[in-house]
Design a protein around this motif. Structure first.
Motif, short mmCIF file in Angstrom:
data_model
loop_
_atom_site.label_atom_id
_atom_site.label_comp_id
_atom_site.label_asym_id
_atom_site.label_seq_id
_atom_site.Cartn_x
_atom_site.Cartn_y
_atom_site.Cartn_z
N LEU A 40 -8.03 -3.49 -4.00
CA LEU A 40 -8.29 -2.67 -2.82
C LEU A 40 -7.55 -1.34 -2.91
O LEU A 40 -8.11 -0.29 -2.56
CB LEU A 40 -7.87 -3.42 -1.55
N ILE A 41 -6.32 -1.39 -3.37
CA ILE A 41 -5.54 -0.16 -3.51
C ILE A 41 -6.19 0.79 -4.52
O ILE A 41 -6.17 2.01 -4.33
CB ILE A 41 -4.09 -0.50 -3.91
N LEU A 42 -6.79 0.22 -5.57
CA LEU A 42 -7.45 1.06 -6.57
C LEU A 42 -8.62 1.84 -5.97
O LEU A 42 -8.93 2.95 -6.43
CB LEU A 42 -7.94 0.20 -7.73
N VAL A 43 -9.26 1.29 -4.95
CA VAL A 43 -10.32 2.03 -4.27
C VAL A 43 -9.73 3.26 -3.58
O VAL A 43 -10.29 4.36 -3.64
CB VAL A 43 -11.05 1.14 -3.25
N TRP A 64 0.83 -1.20 0.00
CA TRP A 64 0.00 0.00 0.00
C TRP A 64 0.87 1.25 0.00
O TRP A 64 0.58 2.21 -0.73
CB TRP A 64 -0.90 0.00 1.24
N ALA A 65 1.91 1.26 0.84
CA ALA A 65 2.75 2.46 0.98
C ALA A 65 3.54 2.77 -0.28
O ALA A 65 3.97 3.91 -0.48
CB ALA A 65 3.71 2.29 2.17
N VAL A 66 3.76 1.76 -1.15
CA VAL A 66 4.49 1.99 -2.39
C VAL A 66 3.54 2.33 -3.54
O VAL A 66 3.72 3.34 -4.23
CB VAL A 66 5.34 0.74 -2.75
N LEU A 67 2.52 1.51 -3.73
CA LEU A 67 1.65 1.66 -4.90
C LEU A 67 0.68 2.82 -4.76
O LEU A 67 0.43 3.55 -5.74
CB LEU A 67 0.88 0.36 -5.15
#
Length: 324
Positions: free
Chosen positions: A193-196, A108-111
């Motif tokens: 999830l990251i795309l949200v 999460w912290a990178v993407l």
């Protein structure tokens, strides 16, 4: 009973709305009355601290004390009646599920900052000084008007494997493709999830970066063009360096959010299918497993993960102030 509850809440609201400001005004009047009787040198020395005292008290009660209490609790056993040493931290760093949550937080912290800042900057540059700029910015910023919980519910329905509910699988059905379990297929479920989060935060990044972009002097851009630079070179050698402080602010903000992300994961998967994150692990240990000491250890790990980002942010602000 409902009437009594309503009356109690109404009384509490009146105390908060009227009582707290009245208490602060009374404190200021009392402080100034006391300071006015002191010698000028003494009053000049203690006045700033007396004015800061309420804020420092709030910070101490609601920030410093809970932090210290959480750190202390992380070294105790489950019941909190004996010292357990590093047992809770050993549990965290030796279990596959907690290490998976830590890995997901790194992902999460990178993407998330990479996608949010990249898309926000791209949109800010593309719609700058065009007639429909306000419309585009309003549409992109619209997700910020809803909560992360609501966003999680919306996108959980969109990812649903049933094409009657899930928008993405309905599109795949129309295209003749197979249905996909977007939230149960690892490792792609973490990306979904990251795309949200990207959908939610891109508008914020776009607005901040657009403000920084409009703060760049048009004369500088025109001078670069007169010197023979094309638009790509103007963006790379003029716009990007001038936007660097703004990009750093947005990036650190998004990184902190990525490290402590909770709402989206909790609503959409609750950490199942290898999508758990540190904050959700802390929540489950405290409320589902009844392990407050382990939850406190997870909270400390989360705190330690955010501290370096905050330190870098503070150093950068100090450097900017020195330049000014």
């Amino acid at each position: 009973m409902l009437v009594d509850l309503f009356e109690n809440r109404l009384a509490l609201a009146l105390v908060v709305v009227l009582g707290v400001p009245a208490a602060l005004v009374a404190y200021v009047v009392l402080v100034e009355a006391v300071i006015s009787r002191l010698p000028r040198r003494v009053s000049a020395a203690i006045r700033p601290w007396l004015w800061l005292a309420p804020a420092l008290a709030f910070l101490g009660v609601f920030l410093v004390y809970p932090t210290l209490a959480t750190i202390y609790r992380s070294f105790q056993n489950r019941r909190g009646d004996a010292f357990a040493g590093l047992e809770n931290y050993q549990w965290f760093f030796t279990r596959s599920d907690t290490l998976n949550a830590l890995r997901n937080n790194v992902l999460w912290a990178v993407l998330l900052p990479l996608l949010v800042v990249g898309l926000g900057l791209l949109i800010a540059v593309l719609v700058d000084r065009v007639r429909y700029e306000v419309v585009v910015k309003s549409v992109v910023f619209l997700p910020m008007a809803i909560s992360f919980v609501a966003a999680g519910v919306i996108w959980r329905l969109m990812y649903d494997i049933n094409p009657r509910t899930g928008t993405l699988n309905a599109a795949l059905d129309l295209a003749g493709g197979p249905r996909v379990g977007w939230l149960s297929t690892a490792p792609w479920n973490n990306l979904m999830l990251i795309l949200v989060g990207v959908w939610m935060l891109t508008g914020l990044a776009m607005v901040i970066l657009s403000a920084g972009l409009k703060g760049i002097s048009p004369e500088l851009l025109e001078a670069a063009r007169i010197d023979g630079a094309n638009e790509r070179e103007v963006f790379r050698y003029v716009v990007l360096p001038l936007l660097a402080p703004t990009i750093a602010v947005v990036t650190t903000t998004v990184v902190i959010f990525a490290i402590k992300t909770f709402d989206i994961v909790y609503v959409m998967t609750n950490g199942n299918f290898s999508t758990d994150v540190i904050a959700n692990t802390m929540y489950k240990e405290l409320f589902a497993n009844g392990q407050p000491a382990r939850a406190a250890a997870v909270a400390v790990v989360l705190l330690l993960a955010t501290v370096p980002v905050m330190v870098l942010n503070v150093k950068r602000f100090r450097q900017q102030e020195e330049v000014r």
